[in-house]
Every structure is written in C-alpha cells, then in structure tokens.
Design a protein around this motif. Structure first.
Motif, PDB file in Angstrom:
ATOM      1  N   ARG A   7      -4.854   8.582   2.574  1.00  0.00           N
ATOM      2  CA  ARG A   7      -5.316   7.211   2.319  1.00  0.00           C
ATOM      3  C   ARG A   7      -4.128   6.298   2.083  1.00  0.00           C
ATOM      4  O   ARG A   7      -3.188   6.670   1.386  1.00  0.00           O
ATOM      5  CB  ARG A   7      -6.151   7.152   1.034  1.00  0.00           C
ATOM      6  CG  ARG A   7      -7.560   7.486   1.201  1.00  0.00           C
ATOM      7  CD  ARG A   7      -8.317   7.248  -0.087  1.00  0.00           C
ATOM      8  NE  ARG A   7      -9.449   8.160  -0.035  1.00  0.00           N
ATOM      9  CZ  ARG A   7     -10.121   8.580  -1.061  1.00  0.00           C
ATOM     10  NH1 ARG A   7      -9.811   8.185  -2.264  1.00  0.00           N
ATOM     11  NH2 ARG A   7     -11.121   9.400  -0.910  1.00  0.00           N
ATOM     12  N   ASP A  50      -3.676   0.422  -7.451  1.00  0.00           N
ATOM     13  CA  ASP A  50      -4.749   1.400  -7.639  1.00  0.00           C
ATOM     14  C   ASP A  50      -4.268   2.853  -7.635  1.00  0.00           C
ATOM     15  O   ASP A  50      -5.006   3.755  -8.023  1.00  0.00           O
ATOM     16  CB  ASP A  50      -5.803   1.255  -6.523  1.00  0.00           C
ATOM     17  CG  ASP A  50      -6.502  -0.099  -6.552  1.00  0.00           C
ATOM     18  OD1 ASP A  50      -6.503  -0.745  -7.618  1.00  0.00           O
ATOM     19  OD2 ASP A  50      -7.039  -0.489  -5.502  1.00  0.00           O
ATOM     20  N   CYS A  97      -3.419   3.261  -0.069  1.00  0.00           N
ATOM     21  CA  CYS A  97      -4.048   2.684  -1.258  1.00  0.00           C
ATOM     22  C   CYS A  97      -3.217   1.520  -1.782  1.00  0.00           C
ATOM     23  O   CYS A  97      -1.987   1.568  -1.744  1.00  0.00           O
ATOM     24  CB  CYS A  97      -4.159   3.719  -2.358  1.00  0.00           C
ATOM     25  SG  CYS A  97      -5.053   5.189  -1.857  1.00  0.00           S
ATOM     26  N   GLU A 111       0.842  -1.192   0.000  1.00  0.00           N
ATOM     27  CA  GLU A 111       0.000   0.000   0.000  1.00  0.00           C
ATOM     28  C   GLU A 111       0.881   1.246   0.000  1.00  0.00           C
ATOM     29  O   GLU A 111       1.928   1.271   0.647  1.00  0.00           O
ATOM     30  CB  GLU A 111      -0.897   0.025   1.234  1.00  0.00           C
ATOM     31  CG  GLU A 111      -1.900  -1.105   1.284  1.00  0.00           C
ATOM     32  CD  GLU A 111      -2.739  -1.094   2.549  1.00  0.00           C
ATOM     33  OE1 GLU A 111      -3.860  -1.620   2.494  1.00  0.00           O
ATOM     34  OE2 GLU A 111      -2.264  -0.586   3.589  1.00  0.00           O
TER      35      GLU A 111
END
Length: 140
Positions: A107, A113, A109, A20
């Motif tokens: 965030r 993405d 992510c 992430e």
C-alpha cells in the motif's frame, strides 16, 4: 550470539501534493513494514537496500543522502538482528510489482497515517525520524 544484518528503505513518493510511504505486508508473520533483506557477501549497505527494494517491489529507487537509521532486535533466542534503513524515492515509474513469495500486499499510505499502520515500535520510530527528516528538507 548469532548476528544478522539486513538493509532496506522507507520508500516515499509525492502524489497530488501529499507524501505517501510504501508499506509491504510480509507473508511470514503478516506484519506491515518496509522493504528489506539480508546483506549478501560482497555487498555494502546501500547495495543491499537497493537490491532488496528491487526484488520485493520491482522499484528502482534513489536513496537520499543524510538519512540512515539502524534498529536492533532479537527475532529468536540467541539471534541479534540489525536492520539499517535509508530513505528513497522511485526513479520515475512507481508501479509496484510485489515479490509474491514474500509479500502478500502493498500500500501507498499517507505519511501521517503510516505510524498507525506499521506493526512494530521500531518501525513507528523510523516513520517519525523520516517525517522529521522530510520536514527539514525544503527541496522536496
């Protein structure tokens, strides 16, 4: 021509087997990008990146050797800005404490993405460079 220089990093973590990347949404402009900021007197690029990440996200990070990407753009007429990015991981705690004056949201992510979420073409290119770098690393 006025020249400005900033430094920052793409901060990533491993979570349940997934990679992430941390994105922050800047209050000024409302774009999704990465922690970064202006070089202060007496700082080198690494010191600036670490300080800015800490100020904007509250995270202490370790920067990885072998990843340094530079982008240039013109934020306003007669101003050329260079931003140097590194790649880093949180040292232990990955709880973000955003700098509310500058950052409206953040965030974590999924890496696959992120390219669709960042606003600028330069950032999309950075994400792809980070993916290539991380794919070559077998110790992560």
């Amino acid at each position: 021509m006025i020249k400005e220089k900033s430094c920052g990093a793409l901060v990533f973590r491993k979570n349940a087997g997934n990679t992430e990347l941390l994105l922050i949404k800047h209050r000024c402009g409302g774009h999704w990008s990465f922690p970064k900021g202006h070089v202060e007197s007496g700082e080198n690029e690494l010191q600036t990146a670490l300080r800015e990440i800490k100020e904007e996200t509250g995270l202490e990070v370790s920067l990885m050797d072998g990843f340094r990407q530079s982008v240039e753009y013109f934020p306003k007429p007669h101003v050329k800005k260079q931003v140097v990015y590194f790649l880093g991981t949180p040292d232990g705690d990955d709880t973000v404490r955003r700098q509310e004056e500058e950052i409206s949201e953040y965030r974590w992510c999924l890496l696959e993405d992120v390219e669709g979420m960042v606003t600028f073409k330069n950032d999309k290119k950075l994400v792809n460079e980070a993916k290539r770098y991380l794919e070559r690393r077998d110790d992560l």
